[in-house]
Structures are given as C-alpha cells and as structure tokens.
Design a protein around this motif. Structure first.
Motif, PDB file in Angstrom:
ATOM      1  N   VAL A  37       0.859  -1.184   0.000  1.00 35.37           N
ATOM      2  CA  VAL A  37       0.000   0.000   0.000  1.00 35.37           C
ATOM      3  C   VAL A  37       0.894   1.232   0.000  1.00 35.37           C
ATOM      4  O   VAL A  37       1.724   1.417   0.895  1.00 35.37           O
ATOM      5  N   VAL A  38       0.734   2.078  -1.004  1.00 37.42           N
ATOM      6  CA  VAL A  38       1.450   3.349  -1.107  1.00 37.42           C
ATOM      7  C   VAL A  38       0.441   4.434  -0.749  1.00 37.42           C
ATOM      8  O   VAL A  38      -0.521   4.656  -1.483  1.00 37.42           O
ATOM      9  N   HIS A  39       0.644   5.101   0.390  1.00 35.81           N
ATOM     10  CA  HIS A  39      -0.416   5.969   0.887  1.00 35.81           C
ATOM     11  C   HIS A  39       0.054   7.405   1.086  1.00 35.81           C
ATOM     12  O   HIS A  39       1.238   7.693   1.272  1.00 35.81           O
ATOM     13  N   ASP A  40      -0.927   8.308   1.076  1.00 37.71           N
ATOM     14  CA  ASP A  40      -0.695   9.734   1.283  1.00 37.71           C
ATOM     15  C   ASP A  40      -0.759  10.091   2.758  1.00 37.71           C
ATOM     16  O   ASP A  40      -1.230   9.315   3.607  1.00 37.71           O
ATOM     17  N   ARG A  41      -0.321  11.323   3.065  1.00 39.23           N
ATOM     18  CA  ARG A  41      -0.314  11.830   4.443  1.00 39.23           C
ATOM     19  C   ARG A  41      -1.717  11.969   5.013  1.00 39.23           C
ATOM     20  O   ARG A  41      -1.928  11.790   6.224  1.00 39.23           O
ATOM     21  N   LEU A  42      -2.717  12.301   4.183  1.00 36.90           N
ATOM     22  CA  LEU A  42      -4.054  12.593   4.675  1.00 36.90           C
ATOM     23  C   LEU A  42      -4.882  11.347   4.944  1.00 36.90           C
ATOM     24  O   LEU A  42      -6.010  11.455   5.420  1.00 36.90           O
ATOM     25  N   ARG A  57       3.723  -1.214   3.740  1.00 37.95           N
ATOM     26  CA  ARG A  57       3.185   0.141   3.607  1.00 37.95           C
ATOM     27  C   ARG A  57       4.318   1.103   3.265  1.00 37.95           C
ATOM     28  O   ARG A  57       5.404   1.029   3.867  1.00 37.95           O
ATOM     29  N   ILE A  58       4.048   2.024   2.357  1.00 39.87           N
ATOM     30  CA  ILE A  58       5.019   3.059   1.986  1.00 39.87           C
ATOM     31  C   ILE A  58       4.314   4.408   2.067  1.00 39.87           C
ATOM     32  O   ILE A  58       3.323   4.651   1.374  1.00 39.87           O
ATOM     33  N   ASN A  59       4.821   5.294   2.916  1.00 38.39           N
ATOM     34  CA  ASN A  59       4.245   6.627   3.096  1.00 38.39           C
ATOM     35  C   ASN A  59       4.916   7.599   2.118  1.00 38.39           C
ATOM     36  O   ASN A  59       6.129   7.811   2.188  1.00 38.39           O
ATOM     37  N   VAL A  60       4.131   8.178   1.219  1.00 37.95           N
ATOM     38  CA  VAL A  60       4.676   9.153   0.262  1.00 37.95           C
ATOM     39  C   VAL A  60       3.997  10.508   0.460  1.00 37.95           C
ATOM     40  O   VAL A  60       3.823  11.276  -0.482  1.00 37.95           O
ATOM     41  N   GLY A  61       3.614  10.801   1.701  1.00 37.53           N
ATOM     42  CA  GLY A  61       2.828  11.991   1.988  1.00 37.53           C
ATOM     43  C   GLY A  61       3.511  13.284   1.628  1.00 37.53           C
ATOM     44  O   GLY A  61       4.722  13.443   1.781  1.00 37.53           O
ATOM     45  N   LYS A  62       2.697  14.233   1.147  1.00 39.65           N
ATOM     46  CA  LYS A  62       3.151  15.584   0.823  1.00 39.65           C
ATOM     47  C   LYS A  62       2.249  16.560   1.557  1.00 39.65           C
ATOM     48  O   LYS A  62       1.118  16.251   1.905  1.00 39.65           O
ATOM     49  N   PRO A  70       8.818  13.904  -4.504  1.00 40.84           N
ATOM     50  CA  PRO A  70       8.187  14.556  -5.653  1.00 40.84           C
ATOM     51  C   PRO A  70       7.242  13.605  -6.385  1.00 40.84           C
ATOM     52  O   PRO A  70       7.408  12.375  -6.337  1.00 40.84           O
ATOM     53  N   GLN A  71       6.270  14.173  -7.079  1.00 44.91           N
ATOM     54  CA  GLN A  71       5.307  13.349  -7.802  1.00 44.91           C
ATOM     55  C   GLN A  71       5.983  12.437  -8.810  1.00 44.91           C
ATOM     56  O   GLN A  71       5.578  11.289  -8.984  1.00 44.91           O
ATOM     57  N   SER A  72       7.030  12.920  -9.445  1.00 50.66           N
ATOM     58  CA  SER A  72       7.728  12.084 -10.427  1.00 50.66           C
ATOM     59  C   SER A  72       8.309  10.829  -9.782  1.00 50.66           C
ATOM     60  O   SER A  72       8.321   9.740 -10.384  1.00 50.66           O
ATOM     61  N   GLU A  73       8.784  10.962  -8.542  1.00 46.25           N
ATOM     62  CA  GLU A  73       9.339   9.802  -7.838  1.00 46.25           C
ATOM     63  C   GLU A  73       8.238   8.842  -7.389  1.00 46.25           C
ATOM     64  O   GLU A  73       8.444   7.624  -7.345  1.00 46.25           O
ATOM     65  N   ILE A  74       7.064   9.391  -7.044  1.00 49.42           N
ATOM     66  CA  ILE A  74       5.935   8.526  -6.714  1.00 49.42           C
ATOM     67  C   ILE A  74       5.529   7.717  -7.943  1.00 49.42           C
ATOM     68  O   ILE A  74       5.283   6.507  -7.871  1.00 49.42           O
ATOM     69  N   ASN A  75       5.462   8.388  -9.083  1.00 50.95           N
ATOM     70  CA  ASN A  75       5.144   7.685 -10.332  1.00 50.95           C
ATOM     71  C   ASN A  75       6.142   6.563 -10.587  1.00 50.95           C
ATOM     72  O   ASN A  75       5.768   5.434 -10.945  1.00 50.95           O
ATOM     73  N   ALA A  76       7.430   6.877 -10.410  1.00 55.16           N
ATOM     74  CA  ALA A  76       8.474   5.884 -10.656  1.00 55.16           C
ATOM     75  C   ALA A  76       8.363   4.720  -9.669  1.00 55.16           C
ATOM     76  O   ALA A  76       8.591   3.555 -10.035  1.00 55.16           O
ATOM     77  N   LEU A  77       8.018   5.018  -8.424  1.00 59.09           N
ATOM     78  CA  LEU A  77       7.850   3.973  -7.419  1.00 59.09           C
ATOM     79  C   LEU A  77       6.728   3.021  -7.803  1.00 59.09           C
ATOM     80  O   LEU A  77       6.881   1.786  -7.728  1.00 59.09           O
ATOM     81  N   LEU A  78       5.594   3.569  -8.213  1.00 56.58           N
ATOM     82  CA  LEU A  78       4.465   2.728  -8.606  1.00 56.58           C
ATOM     83  C   LEU A  78       4.831   1.847  -9.797  1.00 56.58           C
ATOM     84  O   LEU A  78       4.491   0.645  -9.835  1.00 56.58           O
ATOM     85  N   ALA A  89      -1.875  -1.043  -3.960  1.00 55.65           N
ATOM     86  CA  ALA A  89      -2.967  -0.117  -3.680  1.00 55.65           C
ATOM     87  C   ALA A  89      -2.364   1.267  -3.485  1.00 55.65           C
ATOM     88  O   ALA A  89      -1.563   1.476  -2.580  1.00 55.65           O
ATOM     89  N   ARG A  90      -2.694   2.174  -4.370  1.00 57.55           N
ATOM     90  CA  ARG A  90      -2.281   3.574  -4.220  1.00 57.55           C
ATOM     91  C   ARG A  90      -3.402   4.265  -3.475  1.00 57.55           C
ATOM     92  O   ARG A  90      -4.440   4.622  -4.044  1.00 57.55           O
ATOM     93  N   LEU A  91      -3.217   4.446  -2.168  1.00 59.43           N
ATOM     94  CA  LEU A  91      -4.282   4.886  -1.275  1.00 59.43           C
ATOM     95  C   LEU A  91      -4.225   6.394  -1.079  1.00 59.43           C
ATOM     96  O   LEU A  91      -3.219   6.931  -0.620  1.00 59.43           O
ATOM     97  N   LYS A  92      -5.344   7.055  -1.408  1.00 60.39           N
ATOM     98  CA  LYS A  92      -5.400   8.510  -1.356  1.00 60.39           C
ATOM     99  C   LYS A  92      -6.574   8.955  -0.494  1.00 60.39           C
ATOM    100  O   LYS A  92      -7.636   8.322  -0.500  1.00 60.39           O
ATOM    101  N   GLY A  93      -6.401  10.059   0.230  1.00 57.44           N
ATOM    102  CA  GLY A  93      -7.502  10.620   0.991  1.00 57.44           C
ATOM    103  C   GLY A  93      -8.634  11.047   0.078  1.00 57.44           C
ATOM    104  O   GLY A  93      -8.413  11.511  -1.042  1.00 57.44           O
ATOM    105  N   GLY A  94      -9.869  10.872   0.541  1.00 51.07           N
ATOM    106  CA  GLY A  94     -11.021  11.247  -0.267  1.00 51.07           C
ATOM    107  C   GLY A  94     -11.189  10.335  -1.457  1.00 51.07           C
ATOM    108  O   GLY A  94     -11.173   9.114  -1.349  1.00 51.07           O
ATOM    109  N   ASP A  95     -11.329  10.940  -2.621  1.00 48.44           N
ATOM    110  CA  ASP A  95     -11.474  10.205  -3.880  1.00 48.44           C
ATOM    111  C   ASP A  95     -10.233  10.451  -4.725  1.00 48.44           C
ATOM    112  O   ASP A  95      -9.772  11.594  -4.829  1.00 48.44           O
TER     113      ASP A  95
END
Length: 267
Positions: A37-42, A57-62, A70-78, A89-95
């Motif tokens: 699961v790659v998740h955001d801070r929120l 779990r991998i925290n990539v919160g901004k 950076p977003q480019s590194e998140i893309n590369a990680l995925l 699972a790229r888990l994001k707050g909200g939708d």
C-alpha cells in the motif's frame, strides 16, 4: 492475490475523508488483498489500521510547501513495484480523482502497460456535508456546487475565474486552502461576495478530533491562527452554512469542537 499475471497491477483507492466506516466494501477488499500500500499523508490512522500486518506500507505523503517525495518519484515507485510483479494499492484521501492526481498517475502507468483500476472514495466535501448536516445544495439557498483547490502546483499564486466563483446561488467548496485563506477571502469579496457571506471551516472532517469554525467571509482573514492544524482543512462557503444554526446567535469567534457543536445545535 488480485494480480492476474507476472506483471503487477495498481489500484487507485479512495480512503474517504477519515472515518474508516466510510470506506467502500471494494476499497476494504483491495486493501486486505494487495502486496503493498502506497499511501498519502491525509489517509487517517484508523483507515491504515485496517491493512493487515503482513502487507507492506510506503508513506509518500506531501503537504503544501513540503514535498519530501516529488510526484515524479511517486510515479516511478508505482511503476517499479508493478513491474516487479506486485499488486499495489495507491491509497489517497477522499477520492483519487478529486484533487488526488489519480488521473496523472493512471496515465503514467497505462503508458507503461500497467493495468490500472480506480476504486472511488467519498470525497471530503461529501463526508463533511453529511457529518455536519450542511448540504451542498438546498432549494432556495444553493442551486449548484463548485469544488476548487486552495493551492496551486509549486505553490504558485492562485489565479481563478473569480467572477465565476462568486455566484451567491452556488456553494463554493475549497480544498486545501488554509495557506491561502486570506488571499481567497479577499479576492472573493473584491469580486462581489458580501463580507457577511457564511463560511464553515472544518478540520479533520469525520474524524474523532474534528473541529469546526463557523464564521463569515469578512472575518475569515483574521481567523487563520484560530484553526487547529495540522490536519486536512475544508472550507464550505455559501448560504447553506446558515442551516447549521443561527449564525447571529452562535459564538463564531471560537472553534467549535464536536461536543460543543452538539450543544449549540441541540442544547
């Protein structure tokens, strides 16, 4: 596992506004079936607690003004995880498709031949509307609603179609607007919204530590220091906020925490 072949796949999953009971059944199934699961801070701790212990779990919160990954590194990680055969699972707050950059990540993954599926989530505006009882539309008060983000890429100055945002018959919902609160309020008044236009500020919406501030647009510029951050902040600007209670009779100078709000509404 969910992956159908040696190449992995990525699920863009909406975590909702924070209350774990607002997750969809599909989101919960995915979170309990993937490899990582790659998740955001929120994403709330209560939602993260639903992920089984054996799943990485991998925290990539901004946050605004601080982008450790950076977003480019998140893309590369995925891409790297999926190409290695992992189901992610790229888990994001909200939708993931509402100010979540889900479509940007999907485009990068699909261009590389990675299978991508989207699992929608309850976005913050919907969750907070339900939690507070403030509707986003209401006959006689608001015939429409608009969502805008309160900060721009690279923290550039906001430049919206301000004339288009000041329709008094439309509820304006501002995501992530805490840092630019004064600029937003000033520009809206300059373009025609009255200073007494109602505003509801909600921090950590739908969570146990939720806080609310009921105020008016003209007072918003002086209230930034009173809003308890860190935490996701959402602004609902519009006449529908009057349904929360009698604004003239409420103690609008103070933050109303959940027990206090119940007293104001029902006491």
């Amino acid at each position: 596992m969910l992956k159908p072949s040696n190449t992995g796949q990525v699920f863009l999953v909406g975590a909702g506004p924070g209350d774990p009971e607002l997750l969809t059944l599909k989101a919960l199934r995915v979170l309990q079936s993937v490899d990582v699961v790659v998740h955001d801070r929120l994403v709330s701790a209560a939602v993260l607690d639903l992920i089984p212990a054996g799943i990485r779990r991998i925290n990539v919160g901004k946050r605004s003004g601080s982008h450790p990954i950076p977003q480019s590194e998140i893309n590369a990680l995925l891409l790297r995880l999926a190409k290695a055969g992992s189901t992610v699972a790229r888990l994001k707050g909200g939708d993931p498709m509402v100010f979540g950059r889900g479509s940007e990540e999907a485009a990068v993954l699909q261009a590389a031949g990675i299978e991508v599926s989207c699992v929608p989530g309850i976005t913050a505006a919907q969750g907070i509307s339900a939690a507070t009882g403030v509707p986003l539309t209401h006959r006689g008060l608001a015939t429409g609603v608009r969502f805008v983000t309160g900060h721009c890429q690279a923290d550039r100055l906001l430049e919206f179609d301000w004339d288009g945002l000041v329709d008094p018959d439309t509820t304006l919902v501002v995501y992530m607007g805490h840092a630019n609160m004064q600029h937003i309020a000033t520009r809206l008044m300059e373009h025609g919204l009255p200073a007494d236009h109602p505003v509801l500020v909600v921090v950590n919406g739908t969570r146990p530590n939720e806080s609310r501030l009921v105020t008016h647009l003209g007072a918003l510029t002086t209230k930034r220091a009173n809003i308890p951050v860190p935490g996701p902040v959402l602004f609902i600007i519009g006449r529908v906020v009057s349904l929360l209670g009698d604004l003239a009779g409420m103690e609008t100078e103070a933050i109303l925490r959940m027990p206090d709000v119940q007293q104001v509404l029902h006491g």
